[in-house]
Motif scaffolding. Structure first.
Motif, PDB file in Angstrom:
ATOM      1  N   VAL A 151       0.857  -1.189   0.000  1.00  0.00           N
ATOM      2  CA  VAL A 151       0.000   0.000   0.000  1.00  0.00           C
ATOM      3  C   VAL A 151       0.891   1.235   0.000  1.00  0.00           C
ATOM      4  N   ASN A 152       0.561   2.208  -0.843  1.00  0.00           N
ATOM      5  CA  ASN A 152       1.346   3.440  -0.926  1.00  0.00           C
ATOM      6  C   ASN A 152       0.587   4.597  -0.284  1.00  0.00           C
ATOM      7  N   PHE A 153       1.260   5.285   0.636  1.00  0.00           N
ATOM      8  CA  PHE A 153       0.700   6.454   1.303  1.00  0.00           C
ATOM      9  C   PHE A 153       1.481   7.690   0.860  1.00  0.00           C
ATOM     10  N   THR A 154       0.774   8.717   0.434  1.00  0.00           N
ATOM     11  CA  THR A 154       1.399   9.995   0.107  1.00  0.00           C
ATOM     12  C   THR A 154       1.141  10.957   1.262  1.00  0.00           C
ATOM     13  N   CYS A 182       7.903  -0.924   6.253  1.00  0.00           N
ATOM     14  CA  CYS A 182       7.635   0.353   5.584  1.00  0.00           C
ATOM     15  C   CYS A 182       8.930   0.952   5.064  1.00  0.00           C
ATOM     16  N   SER A 183       8.840   1.640   3.945  1.00  0.00           N
ATOM     17  CA  SER A 183      10.023   2.264   3.363  1.00  0.00           C
ATOM     18  C   SER A 183       9.625   3.518   2.601  1.00  0.00           C
ATOM     19  N   VAL A 184      10.591   4.414   2.408  1.00  0.00           N
ATOM     20  CA  VAL A 184      10.372   5.633   1.628  1.00  0.00           C
ATOM     21  C   VAL A 184      10.494   5.291   0.154  1.00  0.00           C
ATOM     22  N   LEU A 185       9.422   5.522  -0.600  1.00  0.00           N
ATOM     23  CA  LEU A 185       9.411   5.214  -2.031  1.00  0.00           C
ATOM     24  C   LEU A 185       9.868   6.414  -2.856  1.00  0.00           C
ATOM     25  N   VAL A 193       6.282   9.716  -0.356  1.00  0.00           N
ATOM     26  CA  VAL A 193       5.470   8.534  -0.611  1.00  0.00           C
ATOM     27  C   VAL A 193       6.068   7.367   0.163  1.00  0.00           C
ATOM     28  N   CYS A 194       5.259   6.752   1.028  1.00  0.00           N
ATOM     29  CA  CYS A 194       5.683   5.597   1.810  1.00  0.00           C
ATOM     30  C   CYS A 194       5.010   4.337   1.268  1.00  0.00           C
ATOM     31  N   SER A 195       5.765   3.257   1.213  1.00  0.00           N
ATOM     32  CA  SER A 195       5.229   1.972   0.790  1.00  0.00           C
ATOM     33  C   SER A 195       5.284   1.009   1.966  1.00  0.00           C
ATOM     34  N   CYS A 196       4.138   0.387   2.291  1.00  0.00           N
ATOM     35  CA  CYS A 196       4.062  -0.515   3.439  1.00  0.00           C
ATOM     36  C   CYS A 196       3.373  -1.825   3.032  1.00  0.00           C
ATOM     37  N   THR A 201      -1.336   2.258  11.832  1.00  0.00           N
ATOM     38  CA  THR A 201      -1.290   3.709  11.998  1.00  0.00           C
ATOM     39  C   THR A 201       0.106   4.172  11.610  1.00  0.00           C
ATOM     40  N   PHE A 202       0.188   5.150  10.699  1.00  0.00           N
ATOM     41  CA  PHE A 202       1.462   5.531  10.108  1.00  0.00           C
ATOM     42  C   PHE A 202       1.762   7.010  10.309  1.00  0.00           C
TER      43      PHE A 202
END
Length: 291
Positions: A151-154, A182-185, A193-196, A201-202
């Motif tokens: 899942v990608n979170f911006t 989780c990592s920085v995309l 943009v984080c990819s988990c 909760t992020f």
């Protein structure tokens, strides 16, 4: 009412309780909100959505049913964040039960007052600051919650970006922020943009080195030396004055040799220098400040 009450807890609790209680209150707020939001999920054959904004939280809920015809769900957006999730793939994994699959996306406006960035435990002695709002993503009332892809979170930056800092995508694990899964995309000065590989909760936390820490310690040591030198010279002046008054005459040649200007300089500067050196050896962190 409960969500607005949670906002009052966020505003009043953080300044009067210890870290363990902050984590406890934070977990209570998160669980209460997730339970409340799950009640918005209703059975649907195709797809449906619900969204609302309060002072404490922004909520986006998207539901898909067994007869959904979408190729993918639209991006779920809040003011400072968004999420891309393969809910269609998750729904297909629930086809056997013919149940609705739903994702709930929440963005908390002041949650960092409870789940502080200091809960991010690292080996380096750095300054930690929250660079984004705290967000949560869950799959309420979904039978099979296994993700089909990351899942990608911006996350929009809510503070000034420091290019020399270290950014970490973290998630809340009961009592601390950790980076597992989780990592920085992608990142720039405005957003990250984080990819988990899991939902939770992020947040986005930046670590920066403590500014002028060595310089601050040096300045503190110099000030300590100068103040001590001032006191020693005042003591020397008092001794000389006492000798003059006691003898009511000029200091004898022998005393002048003992109290020569060179000898007095050695006393006046060596004593405070020794005191500062011993202090620095006994307590190296005694000079300077973390503030």
């Amino acid at each position: 009412m409960v969500l607005n009450a949670a906002e009052n807890i966020l505003k009043t609790s953080s300044s009067s309780v210890n870290p363990d209680e902050l984590a406890f209150y934070g977990n209570r707020v998160l669980k209460a909100n997730e339970k409340l939001i799950s009640t918005l999920v209703k059975p649907t054959d195709t797809n449906d959505s619900v969204s609302f904004t309060l002072a404490a939280v922004e909520v986006e809920v998207f539901m898909v049913g067994p007869k959904v015809i979408l190729d993918k769900i639209p991006r779920l957006d809040t003011t400072n964040s968004s999420v891309d999730i393969d809910l269609i793939g998750i729904a297909k994994n629930n086809n056997e039960t013919r149940s609705t699959a739903a994702v709930a996306f929440m963005s908390y406006n002041t949650m960092e007052n409870l789940l502080k960035p200091d809960f991010f435990n690292t080996s380096n002695d750095t300054i930690k600051s929250m660079m984004s709002t705290v967000i949560s993503a869950t799959l309420p009332k979904t039978t099979n919650t296994k993700l089909t892809k990351p899942v990608n979170f911006t996350l929009k930056h809510i503070k000034e970006f420091d290019p020399n800092g270290s950014l970490s995508c973290v998630y809340w694990n009961i009592s601390e922020w950790i980076v597992d899964g989780c990592s920085v995309l992608k990142t720039n000065s405005s957003y990250t943009v984080c990819s988990c590989v899991h939902l939770s909760t992020f947040a986005l936390i930046m670590q920066t080195s403590r500014p002028s820490e060595v310089l601050c310690a040096v300045i503190s040591g110099v000030l300590h030396f100068l103040f001590l030198s001032g006191f020693v010279w005042m003591f020397i002046e008092a001794v000389l004055l006492f000798i003059c008054v006691k003898n009511l005459s000029q200091i004898s040649s022998k005393k002048r040799e003992v109290l020569s200007s060179g000898f007095l300089c050695v006393i006046g500067y060596t004593v405070p220098l020794v005191v500062v050196a011993v202090s620095a050896v006994v307590d190296p962190k005694g000079y300077g400040s973390e503030e």
